[in-house]
Design a protein around this motif. Structure first.
Motif, PDB file in Angstrom:
ATOM      1  N   THR A 269       0.838  -1.193   0.000  1.00  0.00           N
ATOM      2  CA  THR A 269       0.000   0.000   0.000  1.00  0.00           C
ATOM      3  C   THR A 269       0.874   1.245   0.000  1.00  0.00           C
ATOM      4  O   THR A 269       1.822   1.325   0.774  1.00  0.00           O
ATOM      5  N   VAL A 270       0.538   2.192  -0.873  1.00  0.00           N
ATOM      6  CA  VAL A 270       1.081   3.522  -0.689  1.00  0.00           C
ATOM      7  C   VAL A 270      -0.119   4.415  -0.436  1.00  0.00           C
ATOM      8  O   VAL A 270      -0.948   4.619  -1.315  1.00  0.00           O
ATOM      9  N   GLN A 271      -0.253   4.860   0.785  1.00  0.00           N
ATOM     10  CA  GLN A 271      -1.436   5.617   1.178  1.00  0.00           C
ATOM     11  C   GLN A 271      -1.101   7.086   1.215  1.00  0.00           C
ATOM     12  O   GLN A 271      -0.291   7.525   2.021  1.00  0.00           O
ATOM     13  N   ASN A 272      -1.720   7.832   0.323  1.00  0.00           N
ATOM     14  CA  ASN A 272      -1.434   9.267   0.246  1.00  0.00           C
ATOM     15  C   ASN A 272      -2.737  10.054   0.184  1.00  0.00           C
ATOM     16  O   ASN A 272      -2.930  10.931  -0.644  1.00  0.00           O
ATOM     17  N   TRP A 273      -3.676   9.701   1.054  1.00  0.00           N
ATOM     18  CA  TRP A 273      -4.895  10.487   1.173  1.00  0.00           C
ATOM     19  C   TRP A 273      -4.517  11.911   1.584  1.00  0.00           C
ATOM     20  O   TRP A 273      -3.503  12.124   2.260  1.00  0.00           O
ATOM     21  N   TYR A 274      -5.372  12.854   1.268  1.00  0.00           N
ATOM     22  CA  TYR A 274      -5.087  14.236   1.639  1.00  0.00           C
ATOM     23  C   TYR A 274      -4.924  14.352   3.169  1.00  0.00           C
ATOM     24  O   TYR A 274      -5.820  13.959   3.925  1.00  0.00           O
ATOM     25  N   GLN A 305       3.479  -1.357   3.868  1.00  0.00           N
ATOM     26  CA  GLN A 305       2.725  -0.117   3.734  1.00  0.00           C
ATOM     27  C   GLN A 305       3.620   1.102   3.875  1.00  0.00           C
ATOM     28  O   GLN A 305       4.543   1.127   4.682  1.00  0.00           O
ATOM     29  N   VAL A 306       3.337   2.089   3.047  1.00  0.00           N
ATOM     30  CA  VAL A 306       3.962   3.392   3.208  1.00  0.00           C
ATOM     31  C   VAL A 306       2.810   4.356   3.421  1.00  0.00           C
ATOM     32  O   VAL A 306       1.995   4.583   2.534  1.00  0.00           O
ATOM     33  N   GLU A 307       2.719   4.876   4.632  1.00  0.00           N
ATOM     34  CA  GLU A 307       1.589   5.715   5.012  1.00  0.00           C
ATOM     35  C   GLU A 307       2.076   7.146   5.143  1.00  0.00           C
ATOM     36  O   GLU A 307       2.771   7.477   6.096  1.00  0.00           O
ATOM     37  N   THR A 308       1.748   7.977   4.173  1.00  0.00           N
ATOM     38  CA  THR A 308       2.187   9.365   4.286  1.00  0.00           C
ATOM     39  C   THR A 308       1.007  10.320   4.417  1.00  0.00           C
ATOM     40  O   THR A 308       1.172  11.442   4.863  1.00  0.00           O
ATOM     41  N   GLY A 309      -0.171   9.882   3.997  1.00  0.00           N
ATOM     42  CA  GLY A 309      -1.313  10.786   3.963  1.00  0.00           C
ATOM     43  C   GLY A 309      -2.232  10.635   5.148  1.00  0.00           C
ATOM     44  O   GLY A 309      -1.865  10.048   6.164  1.00  0.00           O
ATOM     45  N   SER A 310      -3.454  11.197   4.994  1.00  0.00           N
ATOM     46  CA  SER A 310      -4.531  11.156   5.976  1.00  0.00           C
ATOM     47  C   SER A 310      -4.283  12.050   7.189  1.00  0.00           C
ATOM     48  O   SER A 310      -3.155  12.161   7.676  1.00  0.00           O
ATOM     49  N   ALA A 311      -5.364  12.675   7.636  1.00  0.00           N
ATOM     50  CA  ALA A 311      -5.283  13.457   8.867  1.00  0.00           C
ATOM     51  C   ALA A 311      -5.134  12.507  10.036  1.00  0.00           C
ATOM     52  O   ALA A 311      -4.355  12.739  10.961  1.00  0.00           O
ATOM     53  N   ILE A 312      -5.900  11.402   9.976  1.00  0.00           N
ATOM     54  CA  ILE A 312      -5.798  10.382  11.013  1.00  0.00           C
ATOM     55  C   ILE A 312      -5.680   9.019  10.346  1.00  0.00           C
ATOM     56  O   ILE A 312      -6.460   8.688   9.454  1.00  0.00           O
ATOM     57  N   THR A 313      -4.703   8.271  10.756  1.00  0.00           N
ATOM     58  CA  THR A 313      -4.576   6.902  10.265  1.00  0.00           C
ATOM     59  C   THR A 313      -4.757   5.950  11.430  1.00  0.00           C
ATOM     60  O   THR A 313      -4.144   6.120  12.481  1.00  0.00           O
ATOM     61  N   TRP A 314      -5.609   4.992  11.235  1.00  0.00           N
ATOM     62  CA  TRP A 314      -5.967   4.018  12.264  1.00  0.00           C
ATOM     63  C   TRP A 314      -6.021   2.699  11.541  1.00  0.00           C
ATOM     64  O   TRP A 314      -7.017   2.386  10.912  1.00  0.00           O
ATOM     65  N   LYS A 315      -4.931   1.989  11.484  1.00  0.00           N
ATOM     66  CA  LYS A 315      -4.964   0.720  10.759  1.00  0.00           C
ATOM     67  C   LYS A 315      -3.897  -0.245  11.241  1.00  0.00           C
ATOM     68  O   LYS A 315      -2.795   0.155  11.592  1.00  0.00           O
ATOM     69  N   TYR A 316      -4.270  -1.508  11.247  1.00  0.00           N
ATOM     70  CA  TYR A 316      -3.420  -2.553  11.816  1.00  0.00           C
ATOM     71  C   TYR A 316      -3.484  -3.795  10.930  1.00  0.00           C
ATOM     72  O   TYR A 316      -4.159  -4.763  11.277  1.00  0.00           O
ATOM     73  N   PRO A 317      -2.820  -3.760   9.776  1.00  0.00           N
ATOM     74  CA  PRO A 317      -2.851  -4.938   8.902  1.00  0.00           C
ATOM     75  C   PRO A 317      -2.290  -6.146   9.652  1.00  0.00           C
ATOM     76  O   PRO A 317      -1.163  -6.093  10.144  1.00  0.00           O
ATOM     77  N   SER A 318      -3.080  -7.180   9.763  1.00  0.00           N
ATOM     78  CA  SER A 318      -2.741  -8.272  10.670  1.00  0.00           C
ATOM     79  C   SER A 318      -2.703  -9.605   9.946  1.00  0.00           C
ATOM     80  O   SER A 318      -3.217  -9.736   8.847  1.00  0.00           O
ATOM     81  N   VAL A 319      -2.098 -10.575  10.596  1.00  0.00           N
ATOM     82  CA  VAL A 319      -2.060 -11.919  10.025  1.00  0.00           C
ATOM     83  C   VAL A 319      -2.435 -12.929  11.099  1.00  0.00           C
ATOM     84  O   VAL A 319      -1.890 -12.913  12.202  1.00  0.00           O
ATOM     85  N   ILE A 320      -3.390 -13.780  10.758  1.00  0.00           N
ATOM     86  CA  ILE A 320      -3.719 -14.892  11.641  1.00  0.00           C
ATOM     87  C   ILE A 320      -3.019 -16.123  11.084  1.00  0.00           C
ATOM     88  O   ILE A 320      -3.332 -16.591   9.988  1.00  0.00           O
ATOM     89  N   LEU A 321      -2.036 -16.619  11.823  1.00  0.00           N
ATOM     90  CA  LEU A 321      -1.204 -17.713  11.333  1.00  0.00           C
ATOM     91  C   LEU A 321      -1.797 -19.034  11.807  1.00  0.00           C
ATOM     92  O   LEU A 321      -1.414 -19.574  12.834  1.00  0.00           O
ATOM     93  N   GLN A 322      -2.754 -19.524  11.010  1.00  0.00           N
ATOM     94  CA  GLN A 322      -3.446 -20.754  11.396  1.00  0.00           C
ATOM     95  C   GLN A 322      -2.704 -21.988  10.913  1.00  0.00           C
ATOM     96  O   GLN A 322      -2.586 -22.975  11.614  1.00  0.00           O
ATOM     97  N   GLY A 323      -2.249 -21.926   9.648  1.00  0.00           N
ATOM     98  CA  GLY A 323      -1.601 -23.087   9.060  1.00  0.00           C
ATOM     99  C   GLY A 323      -0.234 -23.328   9.678  1.00  0.00           C
ATOM    100  O   GLY A 323       0.481 -22.384  10.007  1.00  0.00           O
ATOM    101  N   ASP A 324       0.127 -24.612   9.831  1.00  0.00           N
ATOM    102  CA  ASP A 324       1.462 -24.924  10.332  1.00  0.00           C
ATOM    103  C   ASP A 324       2.499 -24.366   9.358  1.00  0.00           C
ATOM    104  O   ASP A 324       2.269 -24.321   8.151  1.00  0.00           O
ATOM    105  N   ASN A 325       3.632 -23.950   9.872  1.00  0.00           N
ATOM    106  CA  ASN A 325       4.736 -23.414   9.061  1.00  0.00           C
ATOM    107  C   ASN A 325       4.375 -22.161   8.277  1.00  0.00           C
ATOM    108  O   ASN A 325       5.055 -21.820   7.309  1.00  0.00           O
ATOM    109  N   SER A 326       3.312 -21.486   8.634  1.00  0.00           N
ATOM    110  CA  SER A 326       2.960 -20.285   7.874  1.00  0.00           C
ATOM    111  C   SER A 326       3.766 -19.078   8.362  1.00  0.00           C
ATOM    112  O   SER A 326       4.328 -19.074   9.451  1.00  0.00           O
ATOM    113  N   THR A 327       3.810 -18.054   7.508  1.00  0.00           N
ATOM    114  CA  THR A 327       4.657 -16.891   7.761  1.00  0.00           C
ATOM    115  C   THR A 327       3.867 -15.600   7.601  1.00  0.00           C
ATOM    116  O   THR A 327       3.133 -15.449   6.626  1.00  0.00           O
ATOM    117  N   GLY A 328       4.026 -14.683   8.520  1.00  0.00           N
ATOM    118  CA  GLY A 328       3.404 -13.366   8.405  1.00  0.00           C
ATOM    119  C   GLY A 328       4.469 -12.293   8.459  1.00  0.00           C
ATOM    120  O   GLY A 328       5.422 -12.398   9.233  1.00  0.00           O
TER     121      GLY A 328
END
Lengths: 482, 435, 251
Positions: A269-274, A305-328
């Protein structure tokens, strides 16, 4: 030094280059939110009954919730009745069949933003879905992708063509019960991108969605769903801009990723909202829920992610590692300048055996901004041999900004190894002097040092994006060194 | 939040009936009244409060405690046995009551005052309650409402105290379910230096509730070495709030060692209010069975040129649960702050859990701040090395665990105290069950 | 003293040792040479009893006992000493403490009294001279902040103190400059005796110039493919390991 500081402050703050407005006629719903609004959106999109029901359940659930207050951000209460929940360029409700049908004014908009929609974009090798306010307006390379069995289309089209896939996966990673904004999005989402990569297919080109908010008083509520079936691979890019307006506008998106056995999804993501002006007037409120499920064994999801924009940024891209040997993985650069506020980070939830996660977060604060990293690493009782490494660095520019770190580490398995490191630093006068003595001007020196600070993250981006991100970093911080 | 009427112990009624010291002092009565109002509104903290996310006070709230201690039978020989240090000024409190005959306060040097809290009310008037926030945590309000005994240490200007001062708090077990609310005041005037040990010991494995608030006031250029050793019964509830205000050039070195308690909670807070002041905040929680220990630390850097070092380590065995939350706040004017914070945890068996959160909030740019946190196991290469040299598995594990744990004592200047604490830790080491 | 018969071992399901046969008699010095990946370190780890190796076939007998049935520390107490290729650092555990604990573990096993502090210190000082180490090292954490050469000398110091019956030197020459190599070799040579056997595992011939072996074996792909006297090492040095591969496994 004082002299130098003054000199630096005299730099004109950078113009937000994506801040123009496209003059185009739109069909918009009047402001206001009710069950009727939800039904109306669903009717406009011609959705099947199950989806309307799901939206209504989400809406009713949303009504029972209160705005979350735990994040390190401050903003006036949002009047949800003052927002229009749907806006589309006239006559484009069903989306164009080919670029020839796209309004030339829209094409010019995307050209101005540097987004390749034209056929010459073939050279860039990127397939694009362009979302303008509430709807998808252009979607390139669909035929070529179809040859591989890859589905890449606007959400509204996927609803009609592949309802079975939507029924199976929509809300399966981010339930509408997940949080306040996810519930709101589930009720009123208008469009977004849908991707399905079949078993064993390596997607031959980068897929990308370009989000643009244009209309005033409009909220953008898009939804992205990417499913990578067994042994498949996809790299997906997302970019965002909006015009400069004095009012705050709301963007509440939901992104769901599903990786099956040995599948790999790379999401950039390149986030450049005003971001609003230097006094904090205007700008986008960016409240986004992004989550991936590594369902299959040895699957991998990487968020950059490269977050440069937005007045307020509230985000937490997450990974649920259910599978064995999986990588986040989570690689993040968040820049805040002027009055911007960011509270961003990730959650790595280890459930499967031998799961591994890496978190690299770089926060840069300038002006009077506030930049917080908030992360959770959770190792469940059955996650044998889980590993996490987290590195979380902050760079402060000026004595009026703030940087925070809130890392939660919860471990319930004695074979886990978790390592978290964080540091804070500033651009030192010595570094700047050294660069200047070698003939660089101040801007170049700052830009070089900042890019060096973010190098590990920028390297994760696909080439075209990396260049854009580097330029953006320089622009966002112009006039901020002190 | 638990309202007063939902608690199994009628604390408010206790306040009316018990013979708390200072009934004749209007200022103290006013303070207690404020505490009552505060506790009545806020009650005990609940899990939905961020600072109590991982610790439930449900069992505490549901346990009926008594505040009337029967006479205990602790004798001088037992005190010698329990005390950490042989050669120290010593104030002994048994079951919440100061025992002069067991204390050693006869030959105090000029400039040093060590007295029971109940006999020092006039002298603490100016500073009592100034280091802690009544409205922050219900437990501090509860303590203020019911505080009865404790120690008051005052070191006059330019005095360097020649021996450590040990506050020995013994729960004899003579009174079942006893609750005690202790208040300690440690005040160092300009240029003074002292060493204070707060030592809490449970003799039996009965249930008791210790709720202690310690306030530390450090004037300019003072240096306080401050060690807290908690060896209460494994059925005890131990709640401790420790807060210091530091003037320019002052140094506070605090070590916090938690070995006992079924549920323990430590809040350690320093405010660096003067330039060139420094805090060392180290600690260890060594837990087994079903112990739950929660440590929350906070260091406020309020002015330029202050420094802090923090190292907390955890050794977790059996079904225990450790919680660590370290917060460092660098305020806007606090340029040139140099701060580091580390938390390392060793998980030794299935069933134990750790929740750790090393936080930073920074509002100044010219600072050096770092923190790190790890969760892991004993190093298998080190273990094999020791076994290949003939040490059995249990000894090798114990040796490595001990080395890991006593690292928190490395910055401790007094050899005597370091050895005493090291020995106490060694006794409590898990005997190396395989993980 | 040591008899290895048809030893097969695997790691994570991958076969590393594929039928090693080796007999070592009291007082003999054997060198086992081989290219990277031949299984040299696996062999030393299996002999010392490290976890994570599965013995799929074969036997190892040490002084008429089944060595493989013993825990690592039991082997150590019976006199099997491994000088590690990469000695670990153990911060917080002093060298002197380790030496004392290790020596007393061996002595207790032999039915001897534990040494008192004075006797122990006298003994350590005597052995320190052998490897030219300063007494200061004794009070630092085990190998903590030691240079490569200091770590290896520390290994030989432990060997000197524990007086093993069988010493396995795993790549003891690696990472040493010529002076350190001489010191270490002198230490080892001083410990050669009629009732102590030594197995040296090394990639390079140069160690054998300083510690002269009675026998040289070439390990390749998990098997001993050639055995001979010290001349074999010289031949290897000039012709390279490919020479052995070309000749194929020994009959």
């Amino acid at each position: 030094m004082a002299e130098q500081k003054q000199q630096i402050e005299e730099f004109v703050p950078s113009e937000y280059s994506a801040g123009f407005v496209t003059e185009i006629e739109s069909d918009s719903l009047p402001p206001g939110l009710s069950e009727e609004t939800v039904r109306e959106i669903s009717r406009i999109k011609g959705e099947p009954e199950f989806l309307l029901e799901w939206r209504l359940e989400a809406y009713r659930h949303w009504l029972t919730l209160e705005t979350p207050e735990w994040a390190h951000v401050n903003y006036p209460e949002i009047d949800y009745q003052a927002i229009s929940y749907y806006s589309a360029p006239k006559d484009k409700k069903d989306g164009p069949k080919s670029l020839d049908e796209v309004d030339p004014e829209l094409l010019r908009t995307y050209e101005k933003l540097g987004v390749p929609l034209e056929e010459r974009a073939r050279l860039a090798g990127v397939a694009v879905d362009a979302v303008f306010d509430s709807v998808s307006v252009a979607n390139t390379f669909q035929d070529k992708l179809a040859e591989e069995g890859i589905l890449f289309m606007p959400f509204s089209k996927a609803v009609k063509q592949h309802p079975e896939l939507l029924k199976k996966y929509l809300g399966s990673v981010v339930s509408y019960r997940d949080n306040y904004y996810a519930a709101l999005n589930s009720a009123v989402f208008s469009d977004g991108s849908f991707v399905y990569i079949p078993k064993g297919v390596r997607c031959p080109m980068e897929l990308s969605t370009y989000f643009r908010i244009n209309a005033a008083n409009t909220g953008q509520f898009e939804r992205t769903l990417i499913i990578a079936d067994d042994d498949s691979h996809v790299s997906y890019l997302e970019g965002c801009t909006a015009p400069m307006r004095d009012e705050n506008q709301l963007h509440a998106a939901v992104v769901e990723l599903v990786a099956m056995d040995r599948a790999e999804i790379k999401y950039s993501t390149v986030q450049n909202w005003y971001p609003g002006d230097e006094n904090g007037k205007g700008g986008i409120y960016n409240f986004v829920t992004k989550r991936a499920a590594c369902r299959g064994e040895s699957s991998k999801v990487s968020w950059t992610q490269v977050e440069t924009g937005s007045a307020i940024t509230w985000k937490y891209p997450s990974v649920i590692l259910q599978g064995d040997n999986s990588t986040g993985e989570f690689y993040s650069v968040a820049v805040t300048n002027n009055m911007q506020q960011a509270d961003t980070g990730t959650k790595m939830i280890h459930l499967g055996k031998n799961t591994t996660s890496t978190i690299i977060s770089k926060g840069i604060s300038a002006g009077r901004s506030s930049n917080a990293y908030r992360g959770l690493v959770r190792i469940g009782p059955n996650a044998e041999n889980a590993r996490n490494y987290t590195e979380c660095d902050s760079l402060l520019m000026g004595d009026t900004c703030a940087a925070h770190t809130f890392p939660y580490i919860e471990v319930k398995n004695p074979t886990a190894q978790v390592e978290h490191e964080a540091s804070t630093s500033k651009i030192s006068e010595d570094q700047l002097f050294y660069c200047k003595q070698r003939g660089m001007d101040l801007e170049d020196a700052v830009s070089m040092i900042v890019n060096g600070f973010c190098k590990e993250v920028i390297h994760q981006l696909p080439m075209e994006f990396a260049v854009e991100a580097q330029n953006l970093l320089g622009l966002s911080l112009e006039g901020s060194v002190g | 939040m638990k309202q007063l009427n939902e608690l199994a112990t009628p604390f408010a009624t206790v306040a009316e009936s018990s013979d708390l010291p200072g009934q004749d002092l209007p200022w103290l009565q006013a303070l207690r009244q404020r505490a009552l109002t505060q506790f009545s509104t806020a009650g005990l903290p609940a899990k939905k409060q961020e600072d109590w996310k991982y610790t439930s006070l449900w069992n505490l709230s549901q346990h009926p405690f008594t505040h009337q201690a029967v006479e205990s039978t602790v004798d001088a020989a037992q005190v010698e046995d329990l005390a950490l240090l042989d050669d120290a000024y010593r104030l002994v409190i048994v079951d919440g009551v100061y025992v002069a005959t067991l204390s050693q306060l006869d030959d105090l040097p000029v400039g040093l005052t060590v007295r029971p809290f109940s006999a020092s009310l006039d002298s603490v008037k100016q500073q009592l309650g100034q280091q802690v926030a009544l409205d922050k945590v219900g437990l501090t309000a509860l303590n203020t409402l019911l505080m009865k005994e404790g120690v008051m240490v005052h070191v006059a200007a330019d005095t360097v105290v020649d021996k450590p001062i040990e506050l020995l708090v013994i729960n004899s077990g003579a009174t079942a379910d006893l609750a005690t609310h202790l208040r300690n005041m440690i005040v160092l005037d300009v240029n003074a230096q002292a060493t204070v040990v707060e030592h809490y010991v449970g003799v039996t494995d009965g249930v008791n509730f210790t709720n202690v608030v310690s306030e530390v006031v450090l004037a300019e250029q003072t240096e306080l070495f401050h060690y807290k050793l908690q060896q209460e019964s494994h059925q005890a509830f131990h709640i401790a709030t420790l807060a210091a205000k530091q003037a320019a050039g002052s140094q506070w070195h605090t070590q916090n060692i938690t070995l006992g308690g079924k549920l323990s909670r430590n809040d350690v807070h320093s405010r660096l209010e003067g330039e060139q002041s420094h805090t060392t905040m180290d600690g260890l929680y060594l837990l087994n069975d079903e112990q739950h220990a929660d440590t929350h630390t906070r260091i406020d850097h309020l002015v330029p040129n202050t420094t802090s070092n923090e190292l907390y380590k955890g050794v977790l065995n059996d079904e225990c649960h450790g919680v660590f939350n370290g917060k460092v706040i660098v305020h806007q004017d606090a340029q040139k702050t140099d701060s580091n914070q580390y938390n390392h945890n060793l998980l030794l068996s299935r069933g134990c859990a750790i929740d750790t959160k090393p936080e930073m909030e920074i509002y100044a740019d010219d600072v050096k701040c770092g923190h790190g946190s790890t969760v892991g196991q004993l190093d298998m290469d080190q273990l094999f090395f020791l076994r290949a040299r003939g040490l059995d598995d249990v000894t090798a594990r114990s040796l490595l665990t001990h080395a890991f744990a006593v690292d928190v004592l490395a910055r401790l200047p007094s050899e005597t105290i370091r050895q005493a604490l090291s020995a106490v830790i060694e006794q409590r080491l898990p005997r190396g069950e395989k993980s | 003293m040591l008899e290895i018969k048809n030893l097969h071992a695997s790691v994570d399901g991958k076969d590393i040792l594929k039928g090693i046969n080796l007999t070592v008699k009291p007082g003999e010095v054997h060198a086992i040479m081989g290219p990277n990946g031949a299984g040299k370190s696996t062999l030393s780890n299996v002999l010392a009893g490290r976890d994570g190796y599965e013995i799929t076939q074969g036997s190892v007998t040490f002084q008429d006992e089944d060595l493989l049935a013993l825990e690592a520390e039991e082997r150590a107490r019976r006199g099997v000493f491994l000088a590690f290729q990469y000695p670990v650092e153990i911060p917080g555990v002093s060298n002197i403490y380790l030496l004392k604990a290790a020596l007393n573990a061996v002595r207790t096993h032999q039915g001897l009294e534990e040494l008192d502090a004075m006797d122990f210190l006298t003994l350590v000082r005597e052995k320190l001279k052998l490897v030219k180490m300063d007494e200061d090292f004794m009070y630092r954490g085990v190998n903590e902040g030691f240079s490569g050469g200091e770590k290896k000398r520390n290994e030989i110091l432990q060997m000197a103190l524990l007086e093993p019956t069988l010493a396995i030197l795993d790549e003891t020459d690696s990472g040493l400059d010529i002076d350190a190599l001489k010191t270490v070799s002198e230490g080892v040579n001083a410990l050669r005796s009629a009732d102590r056997s030594i197995v040296m595992i090394t990639h390079y011939q140069r160690l054998l110039d300083y510690i002269v072996p009675d026998f040289v074996h070439v390990l390749s792909d998990g098997q001993i493919v050639k055995s001979g006297d010290k001349e074999l090492a010289k031949e290897l040095e000039s012709k390279g390991y490919s020479w052995v591969h070309a000749e194929g496994p020994a009959a």
